[in-house]
Write an enzyme that holds these catalytic residues in place. Structure first.
Site, PDB file in Angstrom:
ATOM      1  CB  ALA A 100      43.453  23.725  86.886  1.00 28.19           C
TER       2      ALA A 100
ATOM      3  CE  LYS B 290      34.598  17.253  80.389  1.00 26.85           C
ATOM      4  NZ  LYS B 290      34.382  18.884  81.123  1.00 26.85           N
TER       5      LYS B 290
ATOM      6  CG  ASN C 264      31.101  21.464  79.236  1.00 24.53           C
ATOM      7  OD1 ASN C 264      31.596  20.347  80.311  1.00 24.53           O
ATOM      8  ND2 ASN C 264      32.163  22.226  80.925  1.00 24.53           N
TER       9      ASN C 264
HETATM   10  O1  KPL Z   1      34.725  22.405  82.378  1.00 25.26           O
HETATM   11  C1  KPL Z   1      34.140  23.832  82.890  1.00 25.26           C
HETATM   12  C2  KPL Z   1      34.618  24.931  81.574  1.00 25.26           C
HETATM   13  O2  KPL Z   1      34.599  25.980  82.571  1.00 25.26           O
HETATM   14  O3  KPL Z   1      34.562  24.261  80.853  1.00 25.26           O
HETATM   15  C3  KPL Z   1      33.013  23.795  84.312  1.00 25.26           C
HETATM   16  C4  KPL Z   1      32.791  22.764  84.339  1.00 25.26           C
HETATM   17  C5  KPL Z   1      31.779  24.490  83.754  1.00 25.26           C
HETATM   18  C6  KPL Z   1      33.841  25.099  84.902  1.00 25.26           C
HETATM   19  O4  KPL Z   1      33.768  25.984  84.894  1.00 25.26           O
END
Ligand code: KPL
Length: 293
Positions: A120, A176, A180
């Site tokens: 988004a 995750k 990140n």
């Molecule tokens: O979660 C994300 C972020 O930008 O914080 C990712 C998965 C790296 C996607 O840009």
């Protein structure tokens, strides 16, 4: 269901927009976004297109069945304190980094962990662009079955969100975190889109950061292989190649990043055994200190 979305950034606005098609939704955020939604509704654009009319406010309402927390990790303790006033039956973190669930549980009763792979962007007040359809996974922070997660998933699915209950959230959260920890600081420091990490030295730095996270996860009893962490990173780099990571956006805008809850949280648990995460953390903190100078 009465759903409260705490944090009307890009992800919160998108999820809140979907939910408002089926439920009574209150989106808590800041002006001018909140004022624009009050005036003309929330326009969802991109991969899906519709306009909805969630209630938009700058303060929390009196009550909620389900609260979805989408603020930056450094605002989680404040979110917990604000939500305690409306005492939601179920609260779910859809945030980056480690420690959000604990911070919320200090103030609230039933707290779930969540991950979201929808993309988004908020191009202007009152608008949110869906840059990629993904999925939301919810579950108990320590793993195992959760009736609250089943209930929340049902509510999200009825609003057209691809949602699932995962009884193995610890592993999903660490995977995750590995993604990140690799993508966010590397793209932020190099000033590149996620796709620039597909190969070359930036790929090597991000992959090594992800490998270190997998090693720390295993020390904490979570069975995450280094190869799985790197494969997850590579697949997100490919799927989000044209995206600017949230940390790259923060550094470009000169605003506070989530480095403490991402790479900093890894360093806190392993210190000198994670040299790449330690270096990335130090470099991003130095960039933050240099803002405005
Ligand atoms: O979660 C994300 C972020 O930008 O914080 C990712 C998965 C790296 C996607 O840009």
């Amino acid at each position: 269901m009465e759903i409260l979305v705490f944090g009307a950034g890009s992800l919160g606005s998108l999820v809140g927009g979907f939910c408002a098609r089926e439920h009574h939704v209150t989106l808590v955020g800041r002006d001018p976004h909140v004022a624009a939604i009050r005036e003309s509704g929330l326009a969802v654009e991109g991969a899906v297109e519709f306009t909805t009319h969630p209630e938009a406010r700058t303060t929390v309402p009196d009550s909620a069945d389900l609260a979805l927390v989408t603020v930056k990790s450094f605002d989680t303790p404040a979110a917990g304190r604000a939500l305690a006033d409306c005492d939601p039956e179920i609260t779910c973190s859809l945030q980056n980094g480690l420690g959000n669930e604990e911070a919320l549980a200090a103030q609230l009763d039933t707290v779930l962990a969540g991950t979201c792979t929808y993309g988004a962007r908020r191009p202007a007040p009152g608008r949110v662009e869906c840059t990629g359809i993904g999925e939301i996974a919810l579950g108990a922070p320590d793993g195992g079955p959760s009736a609250a997660a089943e209930r929340a998933v049902k509510a999200l699915r009825s609003a057209g969100i691809d949602a699932m209950h995962d009884d193995g959230m610890p592993k999903r959260l660490w995977r995750k975190l590995a993604v990140n920890a690799g993508i966010n600081p590397t793209t932020a420091l190099a000033g590149v889109e996620n796709g620039a990490l597909a190969d070359g030295p930036l790929h090597d730095i991000a992959s090594e950061a992800a490998r270190e996270v997998a090693r720390v996860a295993r020390e904490q009893g979570v069975d995450l292989a280094e190869s799985e962490a790197v494969a997850a990173l590579e697949s997100v780099v490919e799927a989000t190649a044209r995206n600017t990571s949230s940390m790259a956006q923060d550094v470009e805008a000169g605003t506070k990043t989530e480095i403490d809850a991402i790479n900093g949280a890894v360093v806190d648990r392993a210190d000198d055994r994670v040299p790449v995460n330690r270096t990335l953390t130090a470099l991003v903190r130095a960039r933050e200190r240099g803002y405005g100078s």
